[in-house]
Write a protein that holds these residues in place. Structure first.
Motif, short mmCIF file in Angstrom:
data_model
loop_
_atom_site.label_atom_id
_atom_site.label_comp_id
_atom_site.label_asym_id
_atom_site.label_seq_id
_atom_site.Cartn_x
_atom_site.Cartn_y
_atom_site.Cartn_z
N MET A 51 -1.99 3.25 -8.99
CA MET A 51 -2.61 3.74 -7.76
C MET A 51 -1.60 3.60 -6.63
O MET A 51 -0.88 2.61 -6.55
CB MET A 51 -3.87 2.93 -7.46
CG MET A 51 -4.72 3.48 -6.35
SD MET A 51 -6.22 2.49 -6.04
CE MET A 51 -7.26 3.03 -7.40
N ALA A 52 -1.58 4.60 -5.77
CA ALA A 52 -0.67 4.59 -4.62
C ALA A 52 -1.36 5.23 -3.43
O ALA A 52 -2.34 5.97 -3.59
CB ALA A 52 0.62 5.33 -4.95
N PHE A 53 -0.85 4.93 -2.24
CA PHE A 53 -1.48 5.38 -1.01
C PHE A 53 -0.46 6.01 -0.08
O PHE A 53 0.66 5.53 0.05
CB PHE A 53 -2.13 4.21 -0.28
CG PHE A 53 -3.18 3.51 -1.10
CD1 PHE A 53 -4.50 3.94 -1.08
CD2 PHE A 53 -2.84 2.43 -1.91
CE1 PHE A 53 -5.46 3.31 -1.85
CE2 PHE A 53 -3.80 1.79 -2.68
CZ PHE A 53 -5.11 2.23 -2.65
N THR A 54 -0.87 7.08 0.58
CA THR A 54 -0.08 7.66 1.65
C THR A 54 -0.25 6.78 2.88
O THR A 54 -1.15 5.93 2.92
CB THR A 54 -0.56 9.09 1.98
OG1 THR A 54 -1.89 9.00 2.51
CG2 THR A 54 -0.52 10.00 0.76
N PRO A 55 0.57 6.96 3.92
CA PRO A 55 0.35 6.20 5.15
C PRO A 55 -1.08 6.37 5.70
O PRO A 55 -1.71 5.40 6.13
CB PRO A 55 1.41 6.74 6.10
CG PRO A 55 2.54 7.13 5.18
CD PRO A 55 1.84 7.71 3.98
N ASP A 56 -1.59 7.61 5.68
CA ASP A 56 -2.98 7.82 6.12
C ASP A 56 -3.97 7.14 5.19
O ASP A 56 -5.00 6.64 5.62
CB ASP A 56 -3.30 9.32 6.19
CG ASP A 56 -2.65 10.02 7.36
OD1 ASP A 56 -2.21 9.33 8.32
OD2 ASP A 56 -2.57 11.26 7.33
N GLY A 57 -3.64 7.11 3.92
CA GLY A 57 -4.50 6.43 2.95
C GLY A 57 -4.61 4.95 3.22
O GLY A 57 -5.68 4.34 3.04
N ILE A 58 -3.53 4.34 3.66
CA ILE A 58 -3.56 2.91 4.00
C ILE A 58 -4.51 2.68 5.17
O ILE A 58 -5.29 1.73 5.16
CB ILE A 58 -2.15 2.39 4.30
CG1 ILE A 58 -1.28 2.46 3.04
CG2 ILE A 58 -2.20 0.96 4.84
CD1 ILE A 58 0.19 2.16 3.27
N GLU A 59 -4.45 3.55 6.15
CA GLU A 59 -5.37 3.43 7.29
C GLU A 59 -6.82 3.61 6.85
O GLU A 59 -7.71 2.87 7.29
CB GLU A 59 -5.00 4.42 8.40
CG GLU A 59 -3.71 4.10 9.08
CD GLU A 59 -3.64 2.67 9.61
OE1 GLU A 59 -4.60 2.22 10.26
OE2 GLU A 59 -2.62 2.00 9.36
N ASN A 60 -7.07 4.58 5.99
CA ASN A 60 -8.43 4.78 5.46
C ASN A 60 -8.88 3.56 4.67
O ASN A 60 -10.03 3.14 4.76
CB ASN A 60 -8.49 6.03 4.59
CG ASN A 60 -8.38 7.30 5.38
OD1 ASN A 60 -8.72 7.34 6.55
ND2 ASN A 60 -7.87 8.35 4.75
N LEU A 61 -7.97 2.98 3.90
CA LEU A 61 -8.28 1.79 3.13
C LEU A 61 -8.62 0.62 4.05
O LEU A 61 -9.56 -0.13 3.79
CB LEU A 61 -7.10 1.45 2.22
CG LEU A 61 -7.29 0.34 1.20
CD1 LEU A 61 -8.48 0.60 0.29
CD2 LEU A 61 -6.02 0.16 0.39
N ARG A 62 -7.88 0.46 5.13
CA ARG A 62 -8.18 -0.61 6.10
C ARG A 62 -9.59 -0.46 6.66
O ARG A 62 -10.30 -1.46 6.82
CB ARG A 62 -7.19 -0.59 7.26
CG ARG A 62 -5.86 -1.14 6.92
CD ARG A 62 -4.92 -1.10 8.08
NE ARG A 62 -3.58 -1.31 7.56
CZ ARG A 62 -2.57 -1.72 8.27
NH1 ARG A 62 -2.70 -1.94 9.54
NH2 ARG A 62 -1.39 -1.90 7.71
#
Length: 70
Positions: A51-62
């Motif tokens: 599993m990996a995250f884009t920069p926007d994905g990290i924000e959504n995850l937060r």
């Protein structure tokens, strides 16, 4: 036409270190995320994938972490 310009992603282990969470916690929280939310699977030759995250994905995850009270 909107084109996503993703130049890099961060593995779940890297994001776990950034956010101070375990990979297991992040995987559980991120299981509802879609590629449009910035959660992807990266697969190499002979690998199951990670599993990996884009920069926007990290924000959504937060945001999901905050909502879950984790």
């Amino acid at each position: 036409m909107h084109i996503n310009k993703i130049s890099h992603v961060f593995t779940i282990s890297h994001v776990a270190g950034l956010l101070g969470k375990t990979e297991e916690v992040l995987a559980r929280i991120a299981e509802t995320m879609e590629p449009e939310d910035g959660c992807l699977w990266v697969v190499g030759v002979g690998e199951d994938g990670v599993m990996a995250f884009t920069p926007d994905g990290i924000e959504n995850l937060r945001e999901l972490i905050d909502d879950a009270g984790e």
